[in-house]
Design a protein around this motif. Structure first.
Motif, PDB file in Angstrom:
ATOM      1  N   ILE A 138      -6.123  -6.058  -2.529  1.00 23.16           N
ATOM      2  CA  ILE A 138      -5.223  -4.910  -2.723  1.00 23.16           C
ATOM      3  C   ILE A 138      -5.346  -4.277  -4.114  1.00 23.16           C
ATOM      4  O   ILE A 138      -4.784  -3.214  -4.372  1.00 23.16           O
ATOM      5  CB  ILE A 138      -3.757  -5.290  -2.446  1.00 23.16           C
ATOM      6  CG1 ILE A 138      -3.260  -6.359  -3.418  1.00 23.16           C
ATOM      7  CG2 ILE A 138      -3.574  -5.730  -1.010  1.00 23.16           C
ATOM      8  CD1 ILE A 138      -1.767  -6.588  -3.366  1.00 23.16           C
ATOM      9  N   ASP A 141      -6.401  -0.537  -4.296  1.00 24.19           N
ATOM     10  CA  ASP A 141      -5.321   0.375  -3.911  1.00 24.19           C
ATOM     11  C   ASP A 141      -4.306   0.529  -5.035  1.00 24.19           C
ATOM     12  O   ASP A 141      -3.832   1.647  -5.308  1.00 24.19           O
ATOM     13  CB  ASP A 141      -4.612  -0.141  -2.645  1.00 24.19           C
ATOM     14  CG  ASP A 141      -5.530  -0.157  -1.439  1.00 24.19           C
ATOM     15  OD1 ASP A 141      -6.485   0.649  -1.413  1.00 24.19           O
ATOM     16  OD2 ASP A 141      -5.301  -0.981  -0.533  1.00 24.19           O
ATOM     17  N   GLU A 144      -5.808   2.704  -7.796  1.00 27.14           N
ATOM     18  CA  GLU A 144      -5.886   4.123  -7.424  1.00 27.14           C
ATOM     19  C   GLU A 144      -4.505   4.761  -7.427  1.00 27.14           C
ATOM     20  O   GLU A 144      -4.322   5.862  -7.953  1.00 27.14           O
ATOM     21  CB  GLU A 144      -6.528   4.235  -6.032  1.00 27.14           C
ATOM     22  CG  GLU A 144      -6.738   5.665  -5.593  1.00 27.14           C
ATOM     23  CD  GLU A 144      -7.362   5.747  -4.222  1.00 27.14           C
ATOM     24  OE1 GLU A 144      -7.747   6.857  -3.846  1.00 27.14           O
ATOM     25  OE2 GLU A 144      -7.456   4.706  -3.531  1.00 27.14           O
ATOM     26  N   ARG A 145      -3.527   4.083  -6.843  1.00 26.79           N
ATOM     27  CA  ARG A 145      -2.188   4.644  -6.701  1.00 26.79           C
ATOM     28  C   ARG A 145      -1.434   4.679  -8.027  1.00 26.79           C
ATOM     29  O   ARG A 145      -0.845   5.714  -8.386  1.00 26.79           O
ATOM     30  CB  ARG A 145      -1.404   3.820  -5.674  1.00 26.79           C
ATOM     31  CG  ARG A 145      -0.010   4.337  -5.400  1.00 26.79           C
ATOM     32  CD  ARG A 145       0.816   3.393  -4.549  1.00 26.79           C
ATOM     33  NE  ARG A 145       1.047   2.153  -5.293  1.00 26.79           N
ATOM     34  CZ  ARG A 145       0.992   0.938  -4.773  1.00 26.79           C
ATOM     35  NH1 ARG A 145       0.736   0.773  -3.506  1.00 26.79           N
ATOM     36  NH2 ARG A 145       1.209  -0.117  -5.522  1.00 26.79           N
TER      37      ARG A 145
END
Length: 175
Positions: A138, A141, A144-145
């Motif tokens: 994870i 993710d 990026e977020r």
């Protein structure tokens, strides 16, 4: 001290006059060697034959042997494999006994939990690796977020994580 006493007894008993001839002072009969080294005549004879020691001469119809040669034969490890721990070098009976002993040693070590079954090790290692691997899965993710990491950097990170996951899986299989 005892060996010195035995040596003196053996040397003094070498000739009829109880005086050793100077050139033969190291030559002993089986009885004298038995007295000197504290082993039975049969044991000394067996070691002499096993090592192929030739008599140094004959005294009063008895074979005499060089004390130093016999000492090496008497005090070295017994058997044809000379204490080797390699079962391939042992006689069949000794090899069988060695394997039985090793089998018993391994059973006891396992009972005392000094040895662990390989499947238990694999399961434990997988349990240790699983949470770290889940976090790594994870991580792209999250980067990026929450941190606005560019997509090409994310792709490179995912590629390295996949390689690491495959490497860990191979290492677990090799256990």
């Amino acid at each position: 001290m005892l060996i010195v006493y035995r040596f003196l007894l053996a040397v003094l008993d070498m000739t009829e006059n109880n005086v050793a001839e100077i050139e033969n002072w190291q030559h002993f009969s089986l009885n004298q060697l038995s007295l000197l080294y504290g082993f039975s005549r049969d044991t000394i004879q067996k070691r002499i034959e096993e090592q192929g020691i030739n008599p140094a001469g004959i005294k009063r119809t008895h074979k005499v042997y060089h004390g130093g040669e016999v000492a090496r034969a008497v005090f070295q490890p017994f058997g044809k494999y000379h204490g080797s721990k390699n079962p391939d070098d042992m006689e069949p009976k000794d090899r069988k006994d060695w394997y039985q002993g090793e089998s018993e040693r391994l059973k006891i070590a396992q009972q005392l939990e000094q040895l662990v079954d390989v499947n238990d090790v694999r399961t434990t290692m997988a349990d240790i690796v699983r949470p770290a691997l889940q976090l790594l899965q994870i991580l792209p993710d999250i980067l990026e977020r929450d941190f606005n990491v560019p997509i090409d950097a994310i792709m490179a990170i995912e590629k390295r994580i996949d390689a690491l996951r495959n490497e860990w899986a191979e290492q677990l299989e090799e256990l």
